[in-house]
Design a protein around this motif. Sequence first.
Motif, PDB file in Angstrom:
ATOM      1  N   SER A 243       0.924  -1.102  -0.095  1.00 31.50           N
ATOM      2  CA  SER A 243       0.154   0.043  -0.031  1.00 31.50           C
ATOM      3  C   SER A 243       0.949   1.107   0.090  1.00 31.50           C
ATOM      4  CB  SER A 243      -0.967  -0.023   1.479  1.00 31.50           C
ATOM      5  OG  SER A 243      -0.120  -0.053   2.366  1.00 31.50           O
ATOM      6  N   ASP A 244       2.237   1.399   0.478  1.00 30.33           N
ATOM      7  CA  ASP A 244       2.896   2.608   0.688  1.00 30.33           C
ATOM      8  C   ASP A 244       4.320   2.125  -0.317  1.00 30.33           C
ATOM      9  OD1 ASP A 244       1.299   3.518   2.406  1.00 30.33           O
ATOM     10  OD2 ASP A 244       2.636   2.822   4.289  1.00 30.33           O
ATOM     11  N   GLY A 245       4.252   1.289  -1.260  1.00 27.44           N
ATOM     12  CA  GLY A 245       5.503   1.238  -2.133  1.00 27.44           C
ATOM     13  C   GLY A 245       5.512  -0.212  -2.769  1.00 27.44           C
ATOM     14  N   LEU A 246       6.925  -0.495  -3.325  1.00 24.43           N
ATOM     15  CA  LEU A 246       7.209  -1.567  -4.029  1.00 24.43           C
ATOM     16  C   LEU A 246       8.692  -1.909  -3.477  1.00 24.43           C
ATOM     17  CD1 LEU A 246       6.634  -3.429  -6.785  1.00 24.43           C
ATOM     18  CD2 LEU A 246       8.492  -1.821  -7.687  1.00 24.43           C
ATOM     19  N   LEU A 247       8.907  -2.878  -2.950  1.00 30.87           N
ATOM     20  CA  LEU A 247      10.213  -3.624  -2.812  1.00 30.87           C
ATOM     21  C   LEU A 247      10.598  -4.403  -3.755  1.00 30.87           C
ATOM     22  CD1 LEU A 247       9.714  -4.323   0.898  1.00 30.87           C
ATOM     23  CD2 LEU A 247      11.450  -2.755  -0.065  1.00 30.87           C
ATOM     24  N   SER A 248      11.750  -4.349  -4.435  1.00 31.05           N
ATOM     25  CA  SER A 248      12.280  -5.030  -5.641  1.00 31.05           C
ATOM     26  C   SER A 248      13.741  -5.370  -5.425  1.00 31.05           C
ATOM     27  CB  SER A 248      12.343  -4.048  -6.831  1.00 31.05           C
ATOM     28  OG  SER A 248      12.625  -4.834  -8.086  1.00 31.05           O
ATOM     29  N   ALA A 249      13.887  -6.898  -5.316  1.00 27.44           N
ATOM     30  CA  ALA A 249      15.206  -7.531  -5.589  1.00 27.44           C
ATOM     31  C   ALA A 249      15.771  -7.917  -6.803  1.00 27.44           C
ATOM     32  CB  ALA A 249      15.530  -8.637  -4.641  1.00 27.44           C
ATOM     33  N   ALA A 250      16.728  -7.265  -7.208  1.00 31.87           N
ATOM     34  CA  ALA A 250      17.299  -7.517  -8.757  1.00 31.87           C
ATOM     35  C   ALA A 250      18.412  -8.651  -8.714  1.00 31.87           C
ATOM     36  CB  ALA A 250      17.820  -6.138  -9.175  1.00 31.87           C
ATOM     37  N   ASN A 251      18.835  -8.985  -9.911  1.00 34.00           N
ATOM     38  CA  ASN A 251      19.894  -9.876  -9.876  1.00 34.00           C
ATOM     39  C   ASN A 251      21.201  -9.441  -9.278  1.00 34.00           C
ATOM     40  OD1 ASN A 251      18.615 -12.160 -11.008  1.00 34.00           O
ATOM     41  ND2 ASN A 251      18.392 -11.214 -12.686  1.00 34.00           N
ATOM     42  N   MET A 252      21.915 -10.314  -8.878  1.00 36.07           N
ATOM     43  CA  MET A 252      23.532  -9.888  -8.705  1.00 36.07           C
ATOM     44  C   MET A 252      24.175 -10.025  -9.839  1.00 36.07           C
ATOM     45  SD  MET A 252      23.808 -11.895  -4.984  1.00 36.07           S
ATOM     46  CE  MET A 252      25.553 -11.229  -4.463  1.00 36.07           C
ATOM     47  N   LEU A 253      25.311  -9.434 -10.266  1.00 37.12           N
ATOM     48  CA  LEU A 253      25.832  -9.506 -11.639  1.00 37.12           C
ATOM     49  C   LEU A 253      27.133  -9.866 -11.426  1.00 37.12           C
ATOM     50  CD1 LEU A 253      24.573  -6.047 -13.130  1.00 37.12           C
ATOM     51  CD2 LEU A 253      23.508  -8.353 -13.124  1.00 37.12           C
ATOM     52  N   GLU A 254      27.974 -10.230 -12.499  1.00 47.80           N
ATOM     53  CA  GLU A 254      29.079 -10.711 -12.480  1.00 47.80           C
ATOM     54  C   GLU A 254      30.069  -9.877 -12.155  1.00 47.80           C
ATOM     55  OE1 GLU A 254      29.352 -12.636 -16.340  1.00 47.80           O
ATOM     56  OE2 GLU A 254      28.859 -14.397 -15.489  1.00 47.80           O
ATOM     57  N   GLY A 264      25.985   0.623 -28.086  1.00 44.88           N
ATOM     58  CA  GLY A 264      25.002   0.558 -26.814  1.00 44.88           C
ATOM     59  C   GLY A 264      25.987   0.579 -25.713  1.00 44.88           C
ATOM     60  N   VAL A 265      25.328   0.172 -24.621  1.00 39.66           N
ATOM     61  CA  VAL A 265      26.001   0.000 -23.169  1.00 39.66           C
ATOM     62  C   VAL A 265      25.938  -1.259 -22.791  1.00 39.66           C
ATOM     63  CG1 VAL A 265      26.240   0.929 -20.808  1.00 39.66           C
ATOM     64  CG2 VAL A 265      25.604   2.525 -22.690  1.00 39.66           C
ATOM     65  N   THR A 266      26.898  -2.102 -22.682  1.00 44.31           N
ATOM     66  CA  THR A 266      26.772  -3.222 -22.448  1.00 44.31           C
ATOM     67  C   THR A 266      27.428  -3.679 -20.993  1.00 44.31           C
ATOM     68  OG1 THR A 266      27.483  -4.006 -24.358  1.00 44.31           O
ATOM     69  CG2 THR A 266      27.660  -5.585 -22.882  1.00 44.31           C
ATOM     70  N   SER A 267      26.756  -4.214 -20.071  1.00 39.94           N
ATOM     71  CA  SER A 267      27.093  -4.670 -18.679  1.00 39.94           C
ATOM     72  C   SER A 267      26.935  -6.082 -18.492  1.00 39.94           C
ATOM     73  CB  SER A 267      26.299  -3.718 -17.660  1.00 39.94           C
ATOM     74  OG  SER A 267      24.755  -4.004 -17.953  1.00 39.94           O
ATOM     75  N   ALA A 268      27.486  -6.554 -17.351  1.00 42.73           N
ATOM     76  CA  ALA A 268      27.725  -7.828 -16.994  1.00 42.73           C
ATOM     77  C   ALA A 268      26.504  -8.829 -16.747  1.00 42.73           C
ATOM     78  CB  ALA A 268      28.512  -8.048 -15.770  1.00 42.73           C
ATOM     79  N   LYS A 269      26.470  -9.797 -17.061  1.00 47.54           N
ATOM     80  CA  LYS A 269      25.380 -10.794 -16.768  1.00 47.54           C
ATOM     81  C   LYS A 269      24.992 -11.114 -15.422  1.00 47.54           C
ATOM     82  CE  LYS A 269      27.181 -13.820 -19.826  1.00 47.54           C
ATOM     83  NZ  LYS A 269      27.300 -14.905 -20.560  1.00 47.54           N
ATOM     84  N   PRO A 270      23.878 -11.714 -15.103  1.00 43.63           N
ATOM     85  CA  PRO A 270      23.680 -12.087 -13.634  1.00 43.63           C
ATOM     86  C   PRO A 270      24.659 -13.301 -13.465  1.00 43.63           C
ATOM     87  CG  PRO A 270      21.561 -12.211 -14.929  1.00 43.63           C
ATOM     88  CD  PRO A 270      22.633 -11.971 -16.020  1.00 43.63           C
ATOM     89  N   THR A 271      24.968 -13.465 -12.190  1.00 43.18           N
ATOM     90  CA  THR A 271      25.649 -14.505 -11.757  1.00 43.18           C
ATOM     91  C   THR A 271      25.044 -15.825 -12.410  1.00 43.18           C
ATOM     92  OG1 THR A 271      24.652 -14.673  -9.851  1.00 43.18           O
ATOM     93  CG2 THR A 271      26.832 -13.493  -9.657  1.00 43.18           C
ATOM     94  N   TYR A 272      26.171 -16.754 -12.782  1.00 44.57           N
ATOM     95  CA  TYR A 272      25.708 -18.012 -13.606  1.00 44.57           C
ATOM     96  C   TYR A 272      24.433 -18.647 -13.183  1.00 44.57           C
ATOM     97  CZ  TYR A 272      25.125 -21.509 -17.023  1.00 44.57           C
ATOM     98  OH  TYR A 272      24.375 -22.636 -18.129  1.00 44.57           O
ATOM     99  N   PHE A 273      24.668 -19.448 -12.054  1.00 44.70           N
ATOM    100  CA  PHE A 273      23.667 -20.571 -11.398  1.00 44.70           C
ATOM    101  C   PHE A 273      23.571 -20.357  -9.934  1.00 44.70           C
ATOM    102  CE2 PHE A 273      21.967 -24.815 -12.780  1.00 44.70           C
ATOM    103  CZ  PHE A 273      20.555 -24.384 -12.497  1.00 44.70           C
ATOM    104  N   PHE A 274      23.024 -21.268  -9.313  1.00 42.71           N
ATOM    105  CA  PHE A 274      22.686 -21.190  -7.791  1.00 42.71           C
ATOM    106  C   PHE A 274      24.036 -21.131  -7.128  1.00 42.71           C
ATOM    107  CE2 PHE A 274      22.563 -25.498  -8.845  1.00 42.71           C
ATOM    108  CZ  PHE A 274      22.999 -26.480  -7.655  1.00 42.71           C
ATOM    109  N   LEU A 275      25.011 -21.963  -7.626  1.00 41.91           N
ATOM    110  CA  LEU A 275      26.116 -22.058  -6.613  1.00 41.91           C
ATOM    111  C   LEU A 275      26.875 -20.439  -6.385  1.00 41.91           C
ATOM    112  CD1 LEU A 275      27.801 -25.246  -7.452  1.00 41.91           C
ATOM    113  CD2 LEU A 275      26.337 -24.507  -5.491  1.00 41.91           C
ATOM    114  N   GLU A 276      26.795 -19.812  -7.691  1.00 39.79           N
ATOM    115  CA  GLU A 276      27.481 -18.517  -7.545  1.00 39.79           C
ATOM    116  C   GLU A 276      26.713 -17.451  -6.871  1.00 39.79           C
ATOM    117  OE1 GLU A 276      26.875 -20.390 -10.536  1.00 39.79           O
ATOM    118  OE2 GLU A 276      29.167 -20.760 -11.116  1.00 39.79           O
ATOM    119  N   ARG A 277      25.082 -17.652  -7.289  1.00 34.37           N
ATOM    120  CA  ARG A 277      24.442 -16.541  -6.707  1.00 34.37           C
ATOM    121  C   ARG A 277      23.906 -16.549  -5.100  1.00 34.37           C
ATOM    122  NH1 ARG A 277      19.526 -13.262  -7.628  1.00 34.37           N
ATOM    123  NH2 ARG A 277      18.842 -13.019  -5.408  1.00 34.37           N
ATOM    124  N   TYR A 278      24.032 -18.078  -4.698  1.00 31.00           N
ATOM    125  CA  TYR A 278      23.314 -18.249  -3.378  1.00 31.00           C
ATOM    126  C   TYR A 278      24.696 -18.678  -2.642  1.00 31.00           C
ATOM    127  CZ  TYR A 278      18.714 -17.569  -5.001  1.00 31.00           C
ATOM    128  OH  TYR A 278      17.646 -17.103  -5.873  1.00 31.00           O
TER     129      TYR A 278
END
Lengths: 330, 330, 330, 330
Positions: A243-254, A264-278
């Motif tokens: 009711s008072d806003g939005l919480l948003s969790a984005a990906n972690m990047l390499e 254009g402007v190129t940036s890194a991809k999300p970390t590859y899979f669960f072992l990297e991300r988590y």
Amino acid sequence: MLRVGLLGAGRIGQVHAVNIAGHMGSELVAVSDVNMDAATALATKFGAKACSSEEILADDSIDAVLVATSTDTHSDFIEAATAAGKAVLCEKPVDLSLARAKACLEKSAATGKPVMIGFNRRFDPNFASVKSASLAGEIGKSELLSITSFDPAPPPVSYIKVSGGLFRDMMIHDFDMANFLMGDLPKTVRAVGSSIVDPAIGEAGDVDTAVVTLTYADGRIAVIKNSRRAVYGYDQRVELLGSDGLLSAANMLENTVSKSTVAGVTSAKPTYFFLERYMPAYAAEWDAFVTALAEGKPMPVTLEDGIAALAMAEAATESAKTGAAVEVAL
Amino acid sequence: MLRVGLLGAGRIGQVHAVNIAGHMGSELVAVSDVNMDAATALATKFGAKACSSEEILADDSIDAVLVATSTDTHSDFIEAATAAGKAVLCEKPVDLSLARAKACLEKSAATGKPVMIGFNRRFDPNFASVKSASLAGEIGKSELLSITSFDPAPPPVSYIKVSGGLFRDMMIHDFDMANFLMGDLPKTVRAVGSSIVDPAIGEAGDVDTAVVTLTYADGRIAVIKNSRRAVYGYDQRVELLGSDGLLSAANMLENTVSKSTVAGVTSAKPTYFFLERYMPAYAAEWDAFVTALAEGKPMPVTLEDGIAALAMAEAATESAKTGAAVEVAL
Amino acid sequence: MLRVGLLGAGRIGQVHAVNIAGHMGSELVAVSDVNMDAATALATKFGAKACSSEEILADDSIDAVLVATSTDTHSDFIEAATAAGKAVLCEKPVDLSLARAKACLEKSAATGKPVMIGFNRRFDPNFASVKSASLAGEIGKSELLSITSFDPAPPPVSYIKVSGGLFRDMMIHDFDMANFLMGDLPKTVRAVGSSIVDPAIGEAGDVDTAVVTLTYADGRIAVIKNSRRAVYGYDQRVELLGSDGLLSAANMLENTVSKSTVAGVTSAKPTYFFLERYMPAYAAEWDAFVTALAEGKPMPVTLEDGIAALAMAEAATESAKTGAAVEVAL
Amino acid sequence: MLRVGLLGAGRIGQVHAVNIAGHMGSELVAVSDVNMDAATALATKFGAKACSSEEILADDSIDAVLVATSTDTHSDFIEAATAAGKAVLCEKPVDLSLARAKACLEKSAATGKPVMIGFNRRFDPNFASVKSASLAGEIGKSELLSITSFDPAPPPVSYIKVSGGLFRDMMIHDFDMANFLMGDLPKTVRAVGSSIVDPAIGEAGDVDTAVVTLTYADGRIAVIKNSRRAVYGYDQRVELLGSDGLLSAANMLENTVSKSTVAGVTSAKPTYFFLERYMPAYAAEWDAFVTALAEGKPMPVTLEDGIAALAMAEAATESAKTGAAVEVAL
């Protein structure tokens, strides 16, 4: 110092071994695996003994076991370990069968020993931050949750066939995330699925792309999107509208580098899979288990949580087949 | 309703024509240009008359003129228009010669008519937001300013030769931005420059890449980076560090789309050049001029501001040549 | 397996201990510290022996030492350890005196033993990615480098007094980063500084805010901005403009969550300080040292690199005092 | 030069008036409105005549009309204007009744005159860029579409009551966006809705929060999320997952400034509502209409498109009531 036996020396077992050994409050004492060489290699590296799971369960000097074996053994090990007087941290899912998981709960609860289910994503710093901000009322009353959860690439069809299906194998994490962030179980599940990524997955009786809508007794709604393939990496995001806003969790990047050129402007991809991300989440999960035991507090994720997610997976599986809405039955 | 004559029907004159005609408080009455066809085309489109600049200055029904002619005529037109009793909005720079600009100030000030210099970037919503946040004390006391200002591509060497040099032609905008955001003139200017983008620019006696450091009497520091070439577009950013935080204005992008593939995540480039980036700033600038006149308030950017920036450009030009620090002399 | 002695069990020594013990190719054998309790605690945790630095240097079973002691002992330990036949990884700076550092180079080089200086930022995944993209020609020919490097809070004035000053103590990292990314030493250094964050720092003869401009023989330019205080956290960014584009490394943030409310969109701050930001860099640095030794390759960062950064710091210190440009003398 | 009559001088009519008058290929000739004062004010500003809608339709010198009147008059005006030989650009929706809209199509199609429906979002530069990248195959075969579409604040309940309901009034834009980006109509619609933002909306028989899942004959899936309230502004995003990647269109923000303090990093909110966000889209929409007429090309958005979106809204309305999946019937 918590003395720990590790059941399972595979990829995820190795992650846990590092966390157990590296934690100031725990010690890796023993490692077992159906592949004794794997158990020995891992045990040696951390000064633990390699032995059978039976020996670990029979060893009274061991306070807790971490179950990182194949899914079909989870319920049995939870029951055996609690019966042997040990605290348990067991990888998800509890079981592919809801009935079996419930029986496991009954039996292990009777021992009074604490059991935690490894829904590691609850300990991801990003999702945990969404949860705490929501609890703190920073976006008022939550109304609409959206979970995006895409794997980088589908597993082999041979795995698909024994996986229990996308809803039990993959979306179960997202069901638990919904339960975690909404703080309640949904009333009704509506699922649609498709095998658009790989027809062979469809031929194996499963889907690879799915959308599930959850409705709650108080009018809230959640939606979960799954795909087995996001070629750019592991896509793991949540958004919670309140009711008072939005919480948003984005990906972690390499990394944090961007390159600006005529193209254009190129940036890194999300970390590859669960072992990297988590990776940080696994460490935080272990710390939460050790701390709860040390302080005599309730497990931060319970067997009941594992059963709730499983019940939602069963409902989703049915809904995707029949096309109808299905009530969640615990 | 402010009745306006436009001197100059070139590219920037056309931008101003739209803003004058579209503004609720102003009317485009007449257009002049050394190229009468250009004046006629522009005037026709907006229902104005095409005529000579002399006719515009002699027309007592015209309240204000917008000077969008070539730089070498700015001082003369400011003097003539104020002498003719008109308010003036003149494109930057006042003149390439500091002495001439000062004489223009003296003469036009004597008429009592308002003169505004078109440092349009002050009206960019991003930079204006940095200024207002800084004024509101949101980052405490400002300490260190950094301005990045890169053009997409160098102008022809023929233009470079008559431009007055990078510091007078290009960095003059950034000098004014420093004055705007710091609210004070620097004491000392240190400049280094290089013709690394195009040696022909060096052969023409100019630089195409430069860094200028400004120091202030109260210990604050500002640094300005210029390059004539950023192949990815117009790069226009500022950062202001203060005792309580940092304000940072990023580029405006062509769109908000990103594409994630195995090759990375690609997003849009900055808007290409000043007409794209500063289109909203030109409209806001015109509104500020009309509003100040209507309310009898001081001009938001003065001839003195134009002279201050020019003095800094002269100091930088000298510093880049001698290698020594140069005091700003007004 | 590389057998390693750690000199220094302070905060940074503890970071190194974890990396040495956790690396598959190295073993932490001994720890020394002027505070024997600290040495004992750290040694015990990792199954190493606590002893004096003399004992470590005299122990022929130790292949390499990591020097993480106070700055004034670095040169002596480098000389003693190489003389004792050990490879050395020494924390920066080599010494606060350029002359002493050069003498250390001469003496240690004579032993033929490898010495690496701990400019950890070269191993930050973000900066390393900028370097490799630049080397790969992704932005063409580099032209203009910009380094932003702000600490979250100034150290105590008592530390400032013995630190050698901002240029030797803090900006030395950025000088090395410039050398790393530009692949060359600058010809001339121009520095301005101010004690605007804390006048007490000025009274102690140092500055807390500084901008340094570096010019290169081939016309390239670099600019470094330092502040001892960025209340929002450790601000560590680089931008490298080239003929074909821009490479930009942004900060690492505490998490990826954003909150959108009527007050705006709020996201996480940069990781707080060097231990948080450069934790992965320290591990990568140690891996680079171990790997270079194992493969008999040159050290990735040399004593000469340490001396170059120190020479730039001396030049900057002089320039900030005199106001003049100073040539870099090696 | 296209001579244009504008029916409706309200808020959106004023936006169109500026675009008609400002376009090089069109001229605003006449304006009508049920409120004659409003028509007169708008007509005067742009040198057009104020008159009745009947007069506009009867005026043979008028080539085209833009219908920006209340929804209940759209069908009638489309029929009358095409019968009068005029090209029509009509604001969405065609009608709240699918049957009426179909009758309108039949009648107007019989005249052979071109009719375009004002689904302005197709002309938003961000969404248009997603479409063109998808068409160009940049993410391979599209598989899963996600549309987030939140209004900043709910309209008055009095409006809700005559709006036709969220699916016809608000989500109809998103249905068209799905049709636009997927290039096909869905087979089945599943909708859930809730009046969690404001119970009064529920009492009026409508929902304020809804999730709709669309399934396509070829196995693709789309999901649309709507909320009547996102306090941080107009939240308008799409994501399209394909076999080779993801296209994602983010919000446009009020400015590019961020502020970093001890409290975090704060940046600007999305532009507030549709007039701010879609201002460039309205201009591009008008240009597309004028260009298609001038070149004798098909309308870029047709009456059939309007009917398709309406049919999906009817299906969604039914699905939300019954809880069952509903086939889309055209």
